[in-house]
Design an enzyme around this catalytic site. Structure first.
Site, PDB file in Angstrom:
ATOM      1  CD  GLU A 197      43.569   9.361   7.326  1.00 12.49           C
ATOM      2  OE1 GLU A 197      43.225   8.163   7.364  1.00 12.49           O
ATOM      3  OE2 GLU A 197      44.500   9.819   8.004  1.00 12.49           O
ATOM      4  CG  ASP A 217      -2.636   0.551  -0.073  1.00 12.73           C
ATOM      5  OD1 ASP A 217      -3.094   0.724   1.047  1.00 12.73           O
ATOM      6  OD2 ASP A 217      -2.211   1.462  -0.808  1.00 12.73           O
ATOM      7  CG  ASP A 238      -2.968   4.536  -3.556  1.00 12.99           C
ATOM      8  OD1 ASP A 238      -3.677   4.918  -2.607  1.00 12.99           O
ATOM      9  OD2 ASP A 238      -3.164   3.472  -4.171  1.00 12.99           O
ATOM     10  CG  ASP A 294      -3.318   6.600   1.583  1.00 16.53           C
ATOM     11  OD1 ASP A 294      -4.132   6.349   2.481  1.00 16.53           O
ATOM     12  OD2 ASP A 294      -3.346   6.065   0.466  1.00 16.53           O
ATOM     13  CG  ASN A 307      42.036   4.479  11.714  1.00 13.56           C
ATOM     14  OD1 ASN A 307      40.923   4.320  11.243  1.00 13.56           O
ATOM     15  ND2 ASN A 307      42.951   5.205  11.115  1.00 13.56           N
ATOM     16  CG  ASN A 365      45.335   5.394   7.605  1.00 16.25           C
ATOM     17  OD1 ASN A 365      45.567   4.232   7.927  1.00 16.25           O
ATOM     18  ND2 ASN A 365      45.298   6.379   8.483  1.00 16.25           N
ATOM     19  CG  ASP A 390      43.319  -0.840   5.340  1.00 17.43           C
ATOM     20  OD1 ASP A 390      43.081  -2.046   5.129  1.00 17.43           O
ATOM     21  OD2 ASP A 390      42.641  -0.133   6.102  1.00 17.43           O
TER      22      ASP A 390
HETATM   23  P1  ATP Z   1      -6.819  -1.101  -1.040  1.00 19.05           P
HETATM   24  O1  ATP Z   1      -7.186  -0.186   0.082  1.00 19.05           O
HETATM   25  O2  ATP Z   1      -6.095  -2.287  -0.608  1.00 19.05           O
HETATM   26  O3  ATP Z   1      -6.218  -0.432  -2.219  1.00 19.05           O
HETATM   27  P2  ATP Z   1      -9.457  -1.140  -2.186  1.00 19.05           P
HETATM   28  O4  ATP Z   1      -9.158  -0.615  -3.539  1.00 19.05           O
HETATM   29  O5  ATP Z   1     -10.478  -2.198  -2.092  1.00 19.05           O
HETATM   30  O6  ATP Z   1      -8.215  -1.762  -1.494  1.00 19.05           O
HETATM   31  P3  ATP Z   1     -10.597   1.359  -1.633  1.00 19.05           P
HETATM   32  O7  ATP Z   1     -10.053   1.917  -2.897  1.00 19.05           O
HETATM   33  O8  ATP Z   1     -10.624   2.169  -0.395  1.00 19.05           O
HETATM   34  O9  ATP Z   1      -9.848   0.052  -1.253  1.00 19.05           O
HETATM   35  O10 ATP Z   1     -12.062   0.844  -1.954  1.00 19.05           O
HETATM   36  C1  ATP Z   1     -12.928   0.440  -0.929  1.00 19.05           C
HETATM   37  C2  ATP Z   1     -14.191  -0.133  -1.511  1.00 19.05           C
HETATM   38  O11 ATP Z   1     -14.869   0.878  -2.244  1.00 19.05           O
HETATM   39  C3  ATP Z   1     -13.988  -1.271  -2.497  1.00 19.05           C
HETATM   40  O12 ATP Z   1     -13.979  -2.518  -1.847  1.00 19.05           O
HETATM   41  C4  ATP Z   1     -15.186  -1.148  -3.415  1.00 19.05           C
HETATM   42  O13 ATP Z   1     -16.306  -1.824  -2.880  1.00 19.05           O
HETATM   43  C5  ATP Z   1     -15.477   0.332  -3.391  1.00 19.05           C
HETATM   44  N1  ATP Z   1     -14.922   0.979  -4.583  1.00 19.05           N
HETATM   45  C6  ATP Z   1     -13.656   0.915  -5.045  1.00 19.05           C
HETATM   46  N2  ATP Z   1     -13.498   1.649  -6.149  1.00 19.05           N
HETATM   47  C7  ATP Z   1     -14.696   2.227  -6.398  1.00 19.05           C
HETATM   48  C8  ATP Z   1     -15.186   3.137  -7.394  1.00 19.05           C
HETATM   49  N3  ATP Z   1     -14.428   3.597  -8.372  1.00 19.05           N
HETATM   50  N4  ATP Z   1     -16.471   3.505  -7.324  1.00 19.05           N
HETATM   51  C9  ATP Z   1     -17.272   3.064  -6.344  1.00 19.05           C
HETATM   52  N5  ATP Z   1     -16.873   2.221  -5.383  1.00 19.05           N
HETATM   53  C10 ATP Z   1     -15.614   1.795  -5.407  1.00 19.05           C
END
Ligand code: ATP
Length: 912
Positions: free
Chosen positions: A299, A341, A650, A654, A716, A747, A751
């Site tokens: 049940e 990530d 994020d 993605d 059962n 039941n 139990d």
């Molecule tokens: P994850 O993917 O694990 O979050 P992550 O932050 O390094 O790692 P991305 O955000 O894709 O990955 O960034 C990739 C690369 O781009 C970084 O390694 C950095 O060199 C460059 N980067 C990250 N943030 C900026 C930003 N705000 N402006 C310019 N370049 C950036």
């Protein structure tokens, strides 16, 4: 729009629509100054006037209709049929009692389902959308429901627009409006008026519509419509409240219940057939038929499965893992790979610039966290005087201008608003007195912004300096910028990049990365001189320098990675960062990257066929420099290998990977709304360790569900076999060893009660040291079927045997039945102590689950009342058992469990 606008602005009946008017006019219609936004008190007043910014939902069915729906279940139909047959055959007490139980059961189930639905609704509210608006001069995050007309909504890629807006600023904003216009490609948005009153929805390029997705860029706009007064509100049928889809386990239980009903009906047909041939009395026969059908159906099963899953989801939410679907609670238990990530999930996202290489010179950067105090120290230990280091000054200035982060104070400490990587650059520049604010005050202008994007891996701005020069400032992944740089700044001079320069820069990148530092390059290009390829200025760059940014791993992550490994779950890092940095961090947190084959770069994936990737993901531990698009391919490849994959993400890009993964995991703090909407699990603290906690909880919940199913089904089987033994072994006129009401009592009360508390069992000791449960494994696997059938049959045999011996000893029918009834009850109580472990009752302290002990005590007490009170005698047909008989049945009833578990222990028969 216009009706709401009229409420707040100056009434103008013939006012033109928002898209055709200038932004400033629309702002004045809504009595708001865009640079400061609404005053919080004015916003509160408008909120009271317009109500919540929500689409109206269809009203749920009234409670009484939901209650009546319970009566459509096969169980209740059988119970009601049983009650009617009892009434017709003169068993009036039985008829009333069965009917009362049927109604009571419907009521309890209804109430429990209602509670479960409430819990789920509360969980859903936790993932309700938030939005960023400017109020009282500051950007603030508020629940999307609190947005009012006139608010200035600040939007960025990944947001789902929370209201209808008229854009005032749109920097490369792209919006996917397919839900409203049918146009599948994202459309560009801009802020200029569009002439004309009759502009089609799809052509209103300065309007953003509620529930559409921002797929790129950033901007802001005035809210011109909320709730039902939006385009989507106007066209939407009333939204029906989202219905929770059934989990695989719930579906299987549903099938099982139906199979059992059919099986019961077949057995009933056989019993009646054989009975008629043997000339059995109609009343006896019907009574047997009712008993059998009542006995065969578990049940509580479907309801309890839902309740245990819901309770599990609530527990998970308390540990920061928000399951958006009940089925993910179940799937989590069989997760075999977690793809995660790096930044912010495995690491703290507390970025700090540690090293800097500029114009051929290396600097170490001192200081703590986000405090803007510290210095740039060279190899000789001398701190930089910024006025004598023009290259360093230029690099820090460009970094501060090509930047959206802000250094603010929160709780008396410095904090970063915006992207932490950019925040680290703001802090580094501030250490030598450079800030964007000061430069803007000195008349440096930002003409255009090209925001950061994980696929391009860079961000740029076009700046105009007071001396009239127009310069592109750009920062991004060093390998990307290096490949676009033709020159290098050395000692104030711009030199053509020779191979030796390139090698030197690469060596710097490798050396920063091998320390586990994130690397970031800064470059510029002078746009003052007109050149032919002005259309794409992000090339022919002059490289200024490289930063090495520290982002330490979260303290709890190495433990969580190790725990996952013990549990047979592989952790795979998927990062946009540099391969060497990724490998260094992977090493620090215990992701094994022993061979080169375990670290792969995005560019390698581009060259790989799907088949190759499928074999590569068997051993891969790190994917570096990947784009979000690679994630989808990785998930699919893992799934082709039969892996149950959890994948974090994020951003907007993605979303496809999150949807494709078995468990899409979104970030609650830093993630986008699109990401959250695509995910099955939201991490409220963005922490990798929380995924492992959720897996552990998922496994515990599934274990406990199996324990519960075992306990219920064993009862059962015991009941059905008791009756069948009587039928087979008692000749032409068999007597029922237990009445239908006694069976219902077992039941639902004696139990059912302890079985329920199996949901509260603590984790098995080997919970996280056994391999993941295969996906779609049948719950009858691993000896469960044998255990239920053998143990149930033995209890049935014993119950029948007690009944028969009592009859043979001259006991009355009621007396013999009561002895059988108590045997059945006690046997199941002994069994529950065995069912609460995957080993045997000899190995688990009987005192471990207090709730279970309470339920067992309540069950025994109620059963004694049923046996020793007049009411029990009348309703259940019991008789007061002499004490020795009661004690005797208690010990006899231990036999099936002690015997079988004894054999299991001594001979190591795992399936028993
Ligand atoms: P994850 O993917 O694990 O979050 P992550 O932050 O390094 O790692 P991305 O955000 O894709 O990955 O960034 C990739 C690369 O781009 C970084 O390694 C950095 O060199 C460059 N980067 C990250 N943030 C900026 C930003 N705000 N402006 C310019 N370049 C950036």
């Amino acid at each position: 729009m216009s009706s709401v606008a009229r409420t707040f602005g100056s009434p103008q009946p013939d006012r033109l629509p928002a898209w055709s008017r200038d932004g400033a006019e629309v702002a004045s219609d809504f009595s708001v100054t865009p640079s400061t936004g609404l005053d919080p008190s004015e916003a509160a007043r408008r909120r009271a006037e317009t109500g919540p910014n929500r689409l109206a939902e269809a009203k749920p069915l009234p409670s009484w209709v939901m209650f009546l729906r319970q009566f459509a279940s096969p169980l209740l139909i059988i119970l009601i049929a049983g009650s009617m047959v009892s009434a017709l055959t003169g068993h009036r007490v039985d008829a009333v009692a069965i009917l009362a139980i049927a109604i009571f059961n419907a009521f309890v189930t209804h109430w429990q389902e209602h509670k479960a639905a409430q819990s789920l609704a509360a969980l859903r509210r936790m993932s309700a959308p938030w939005a960023c608006v400017r109020r009282g001069g500051r950007p603030v995050e508020i629940p999307a429901a609190d947005i009012v007309p006139g608010d200035i909504l600040i939007v960025k890629a990944g947001d789902i627009l929370a209201a209808d807006i008229r854009f005032l600023v749109a920097s490369r904003v792209q919006v996917n409006e397919s839900t409203l216009t049918g146009e599948s490609e994202p459309v560009d948005k801009q802020a200029d008026p569009i002439p004309g009153e009759d502009v089609a929805l799809a052509d209103r390029s300065n309007m953003g519509l509620m529930s559409t997705q921002v797929t790129g860029g950033s901007g802001e706009g005035i809210v011109v419509g909320t709730g039902m007064d939006t385009e989507v509100g106007r066209i939407a049928d009333l939204m029906t409240a989202a219905k929770e889809p059934k989990t695989p386990l719930q579906l299987k239980i549903g099938v099982l219940s139906r199979v059992l009903v059919v099986a019961a009906l077949i057995v009933v047909a056989i019993v009646i057939g054989v009975g008629v041939i043997n000339g059995m009395g109609t009343s006896e026969m019907l009574n047997t038929a009712i008993s059998l059908s009542v006995a065969a159906i578990p049940e509580g099963l479907p309801t309890v499965v839902t309740i245990v899953l819901t309770l599990g989801a609530r527990n998970m939410a308390a540990s920061n893992a928000l399951a958006r679907r009940l089925s993910s609670v179940e799937t989590l238990g069989s997760t075999s790979v977690i793809c995660t990530d790096k930044t912010g999930t495995l690491t703290q996202n507390q970025m700090q610039v540690m090293r800097c290489w500029v114009a051929g010179k290396r600097w170490d950067v001192t200081g703590e966290g986000f405090y803007p105090e510290g210095a740039f120290v060279d190899a000789a230990g001398t701190a930089a005087e910024i006025d004598t280091e023009p290259d360093l000054r230029e690099m820090l200035s460009v970094s501060a201008l090509c930047n959206d982060a802000q250094l603010v104070e929160a709780d008396g400490r410095p904090a970063i608003l915006g992207n932490p990587t950019e925040g680290a650059l703001v802090v580094a520049a501030a250490k030598v007195g450079i800030s964007r604010q000061k430069m803007l005050e000195a008349k440096v202008q930002i003409l255009r912004r090209f925001p950061f994007d994980a696929t391009r891996k860079m961000m740029s701005v076009v700046m105009r300096f007071p001396d009239g020069r127009t310069v592109l400032g750009i920062k991004g992944a060093p390998d990307v910028l290096l490949s676009r740089s033709s020159h290098l700044r050395i000692a104030g001079e711009t030199l053509e990049m020779a191979p030796a320069h390139r090698d030197a820069v690469e060596a710097v990148i490798a050396s920063f990365a091998s320390e586990g530092l994130r690397t970031l390059a800064v470059a510029i290009r002078d746009l003052s001189a007109k050149e032919p390829d002005q259309g794409n200025p992000e090339k022919k760059l002059v490289l200024l320098g490289i930063y090495g940014i520290m982002d330490p791993p979260r303290a709890e992550v190495p433990g969580a990675v190790a725990e996952a490994r013990r549990a047979g779950i592989r952790t795979v890092m998927i990062t946009g960062d540099h391969a060497v940095t990724a490998r260094a961090i992977a090493g620090q947190i215990g992701i094994r990257t022993g061979t080169a084959q375990t670290v792969h770069k995005g560019v390698e994936l581009d060259l790989m066929s799907d088949e190759n990737l499928t074999s590569v993901v068997r051993h891969a531990a790190v994917f570096a420099r990947v784009t979000p698009e690679h994630k989808l391919r990785i998930v699919r490849a893992l799934q082709r290998n039969g892996e149950v994959t959890a994948m974090t993400g994020d951003g907007v890009n993605d979303a496809p990977a999150l949807r494709a993964a078995d468990i899409g995991v979104a970030m609650g703090l830093s993630g986008t709304q699109v990401g959250k909407d695509s995910a099955a699990l939201v991490l409220l603290d963005d922490n990798f360790a929380t995924i492992v906690t959720a897996v552990r909880e998922g496994r515990r919940i599934y274990d406990n569900l199996l324990k519960f199913i075992r306990q219920e089904l064993t009862a059962n089987v015991a009941e059905v076999t008791t009756i069948l033994f009587a039928f087979l072994l008692m000749g032409a006129n068999p007597l029922l060893p237990v009445t239908p009401l006694m069976i219902l009592w077992v039941n639902l009360v004696s139990d059912g009660l302890p079985a329920l508390t199996l949901g509260f069992e603590a984790a098995e000791p080997d919970l996280m040291s056994r391999p993941p449960r295969p996906r779609n494994e049948d719950f009858f696997a691993a000896g469960m079927k044998e255990r239920i059938l053998i143990r149930g049959t033995l209890v049935g045999l014993l119950t029948f045997y007690v009944f028969r011996v009592f009859l043979e000893q001259g006991a009355t029918l009621d007396h013999a039945r009561t002895a059988a009834f108590m045997t059945l009850i006690f046997a199941q109580i002994w069994h529950v102590f065995d069912a609460r472990t995957t080993t045997t009752l000899f190995r688990k302290s009987p005192l471990g689950n207090r709730t279970l002990l309470g339920a067992v005590a309540a069950s025994i007490l109620l059963s004694l009342l049923a046996t020793y009170t007049g009411a029990g005698h009348v309703v259940l047909g019991t008789a007061s058992l002499p004490l020795p008989h009661l004690v005797g049945t208690f010990f006899l009833a231990s036999l099936p469990t002690l015997l079988l578990s004894g054999i299991k222990e001594v001979f190591g028969v795992t399936w028993l």
